[in-house]
Design a protein around this motif. Structure first.
Motif, PDB file in Angstrom:
ATOM      1  N   UNK A 121      28.954  30.575  45.669  1.00  0.00           N
ATOM      2  CA  UNK A 121      30.254  30.274  45.073  1.00  0.00           C
ATOM      3  C   UNK A 121      30.407  31.165  43.846  1.00  0.00           C
ATOM      4  N   UNK A 122      31.301  32.135  43.920  1.00  0.00           N
ATOM      5  CA  UNK A 122      31.435  33.131  42.854  1.00  0.00           C
ATOM      6  C   UNK A 122      32.850  33.143  42.305  1.00  0.00           C
ATOM      7  N   UNK A 123      32.970  33.358  40.987  1.00  0.00           N
ATOM      8  CA  UNK A 123      34.315  33.440  40.418  1.00  0.00           C
ATOM      9  C   UNK A 123      34.908  34.817  40.691  1.00  0.00           C
ATOM     10  N   UNK A 124      36.212  34.834  40.920  1.00  0.00           N
ATOM     11  CA  UNK A 124      36.941  36.051  41.277  1.00  0.00           C
ATOM     12  C   UNK A 124      37.339  36.771  39.996  1.00  0.00           C
ATOM     13  N   UNK A 125      36.885  38.021  39.835  1.00  0.00           N
ATOM     14  CA  UNK A 125      37.113  38.742  38.581  1.00  0.00           C
ATOM     15  C   UNK A 125      37.603  40.159  38.856  1.00  0.00           C
ATOM     16  N   UNK A 126      38.905  40.377  38.646  1.00  0.00           N
ATOM     17  CA  UNK A 126      39.484  41.704  38.885  1.00  0.00           C
ATOM     18  C   UNK A 126      39.199  42.680  37.751  1.00  0.00           C
ATOM     19  N   UNK A 127      38.552  42.220  36.680  1.00  0.00           N
ATOM     20  CA  UNK A 127      38.220  43.110  35.562  1.00  0.00           C
ATOM     21  C   UNK A 127      36.717  43.365  35.478  1.00  0.00           C
ATOM     22  N   UNK A 128      35.993  43.055  36.546  1.00  0.00           N
ATOM     23  CA  UNK A 128      34.550  43.293  36.580  1.00  0.00           C
ATOM     24  C   UNK A 128      34.223  44.206  37.751  1.00  0.00           C
ATOM     25  N   UNK A 129      33.233  45.096  37.549  1.00  0.00           N
ATOM     26  CA  UNK A 129      32.913  46.039  38.623  1.00  0.00           C
ATOM     27  C   UNK A 129      31.548  45.782  39.258  1.00  0.00           C
ATOM     28  N   UNK A 130      30.943  44.623  38.987  1.00  0.00           N
ATOM     29  CA  UNK A 130      29.641  44.313  39.577  1.00  0.00           C
ATOM     30  C   UNK A 130      29.689  42.959  40.275  1.00  0.00           C
ATOM     31  N   UNK A 131      29.131  42.906  41.477  1.00  0.00           N
ATOM     32  CA  UNK A 131      28.923  41.637  42.177  1.00  0.00           C
ATOM     33  C   UNK A 131      27.547  41.123  41.753  1.00  0.00           C
ATOM     34  N   UNK A 139      49.417  46.485  30.237  1.00  0.00           N
ATOM     35  CA  UNK A 139      48.823  45.163  30.380  1.00  0.00           C
ATOM     36  C   UNK A 139      48.062  45.159  31.702  1.00  0.00           C
ATOM     37  N   UNK A 140      46.877  44.532  31.736  1.00  0.00           N
ATOM     38  CA  UNK A 140      46.095  44.550  32.971  1.00  0.00           C
ATOM     39  C   UNK A 140      45.869  43.144  33.518  1.00  0.00           C
ATOM     40  N   UNK A 141      45.641  43.068  34.823  1.00  0.00           N
ATOM     41  CA  UNK A 141      45.423  41.792  35.507  1.00  0.00           C
ATOM     42  C   UNK A 141      43.942  41.449  35.451  1.00  0.00           C
ATOM     43  N   UNK A 142      43.635  40.271  34.903  1.00  0.00           N
ATOM     44  CA  UNK A 142      42.243  39.845  34.755  1.00  0.00           C
ATOM     45  C   UNK A 142      42.116  38.403  35.240  1.00  0.00           C
ATOM     46  N   UNK A 143      41.719  38.233  36.500  1.00  0.00           N
ATOM     47  CA  UNK A 143      41.581  36.884  37.052  1.00  0.00           C
ATOM     48  C   UNK A 143      40.374  36.149  36.478  1.00  0.00           C
ATOM     49  N   UNK A 144      39.493  36.862  35.778  1.00  0.00           N
ATOM     50  CA  UNK A 144      38.338  36.234  35.147  1.00  0.00           C
ATOM     51  C   UNK A 144      38.628  35.713  33.753  1.00  0.00           C
ATOM     52  N   UNK A 145      39.853  35.924  33.261  1.00  0.00           N
ATOM     53  CA  UNK A 145      40.293  35.381  31.968  1.00  0.00           C
ATOM     54  C   UNK A 145      41.284  34.256  32.238  1.00  0.00           C
ATOM     55  N   UNK A 146      41.231  33.207  31.437  1.00  0.00           N
ATOM     56  CA  UNK A 146      42.104  32.057  31.695  1.00  0.00           C
ATOM     57  C   UNK A 146      43.534  32.318  31.245  1.00  0.00           C
ATOM     58  N   UNK A 147      43.726  32.594  29.958  1.00  0.00           N
ATOM     59  CA  UNK A 147      45.081  32.724  29.417  1.00  0.00           C
ATOM     60  C   UNK A 147      45.465  34.183  29.210  1.00  0.00           C
ATOM     61  N   UNK A 148      46.737  34.477  29.435  1.00  0.00           N
ATOM     62  CA  UNK A 148      47.245  35.817  29.144  1.00  0.00           C
ATOM     63  C   UNK A 148      47.174  36.058  27.643  1.00  0.00           C
TER      64      UNK A 148
END
Length: 365
Positions: free
Chosen positions: A58-68, A242-251
């Motif tokens: 179960x992994x969190x989805x992070x569009x601002x990270x480049x490592x699994x 501005x960038x999309x970061x699904x690993x951050x909660x608030x804009x």
């Protein structure tokens, strides 16, 4: 006979050279995964399997990270997989290109890494490879971080045991390793319902709502302006990217954008001011849910004002006990702005990597 065969082989060689012939690579697979909101961490969790036989992660989805990466203590056990392997530190195709590498190249060691997040939480371990599968569909052998050590404040007491790094074109991200051209998600902020994240041809991308990407690594777009209801935020300069970061909660908005934005919010939301439960939430007020639903909507303008994304008030303001609501778009501590997952709820977000664009479409996920 031999000379005739040789002659024809030579002709084929010349033809292939003239046409600059290259063998075709297999197209990236089409697959999907269920994504569920985790209220404890305010993150979205994807489910998939690693290894032979498959072990669930179960992994969190992070569009601002480049490592699994995945946690060796709470999820994947390498000794139980017959297809697992650790990469050596002198691996030129992957390890030596990794910015987070901690091993010395000529040390005859495994490839080790350490990742530190903005809240100072960290994870470290060995770069490894194994078979990945999504919804029982094998997608291939991928490189990932086999985390042997994580800091105590990293998802402590939660079911999350890894990260699915989805940043753009880096050698290490999930997207790059599989050569994925498109993917999409539509988040819902409830743990009682899951939605589907699509990779490949089934990804939902809206051509009319598409915005050009302006960065080769992260999902940056040009932000042209912000409005609250029918009033435009008075910015002294262009708001920038501005960038999309699904690993951050608030804009988060950088200071030059946030200060005039907050000023207009205060002017338009005429409600009794309430004490903030958290220092980072700068504007709180008292109201009923019906009153909040009728407040002026916040809209971000993109693509030279050709694409407008309006956020429903349920993801603009955060509800607390006692009828207290707080603005859930916060001040950035850096000179950068981002779109967090709280505001991405009930938006279909389509990532067209081949076309270098992204789309945001309001919908009921």
């Amino acid at each position: 006979m031999a000379s005739t065969t040789t002659f024809f082989l030579y002709l084929i060689f010349l033809l292939c050279s003239t046409l600059n012939f290259m063998p075709l690579e297999a197209p990236p697979p089409d697959f999907s995964t269920k994504v569920t909101y985790d209220p404890d961490s305010d993150l979205y969790i994807a489910s998939y399997s690693i290894g032979t036989p498959p072990q669930n992660v179960l992994a969190f989805v992070d569009t601002a990270s480049d490592v699994i990466w995945t946690n060796s203590k709470t999820a994947f056990k390498s000794a139980s997989s017959t297809t697992y392997g650790a990469l050596p530190c002198d691996d030129k195709s992957f390890c030596q290109k990794l910015n987070q590498r901690t091993c010395k190249i000529r040390s005859n060691q495994n490839c080790t890494y350490k990742i530190k997040y903005s809240d100072q939480a960290s994870t470290s371990g060995v770069i490894s490879q194994d078979k990945f599968s999504f919804d029982a569909k094998d997608v291939g052998i991928l490189k990932f971080g086999y985390a042997t050590d994580t800091s105590p404040n990293l998802f402590e007491g939660k079911d999350i045991n890894g990260c699915l790094g989805l940043s753009l074109i880096t050698p290490f991200s999930f997207i790059s390793q599989l050569g994925i051209q498109k993917f999409s998600h539509c988040f819902v902020k409830t743990s009682s319902k899951s939605t589907t994240m699509y990779f490949g041809s089934k990804a939902v991308i809206s051509a009319k709502d598409s915005i050009p990407l302006v960065d080769p690594k992260y999902y940056y777009v040009k932000l042209n302006g912000i409005s609250v209801g029918n009033k435009i935020v008075n910015l002294k300069s262009q708001p920038g990217r501005i960038y999309v970061d699904t690993g951050a909660t608030y804009s988060r908005l950088k200071k030059a954008v946030y200060d005039p934005f907050l000023k207009l919010i205060r002017e338009e939301v005429v409600k009794p001011v309430a004490k903030s439960p958290h220092d980072f939430l700068e504007f709180c007020f008292k109201a009923t849910k019906a009153e909040v639903e009728n407040l002026p909507k916040v809209t971000f303008q993109f693509a030279d004002n050709k694409v407008n994304v309006s956020f429903v008030n349920g993801v603009t303001y955060l509800e607390f006990d006692g009828g207290v609501w707080c603005l859930a778009i916060i001040r950035s501590t850096e000179n950068d702005s981002l779109l967090g997952n709280f505001q991405l709820a009930n938006l279909n977000v389509g990532y067209d990597i081949a076309g270098k664009q992204i789309s945001f479409t309001n919908t009921n996920c």
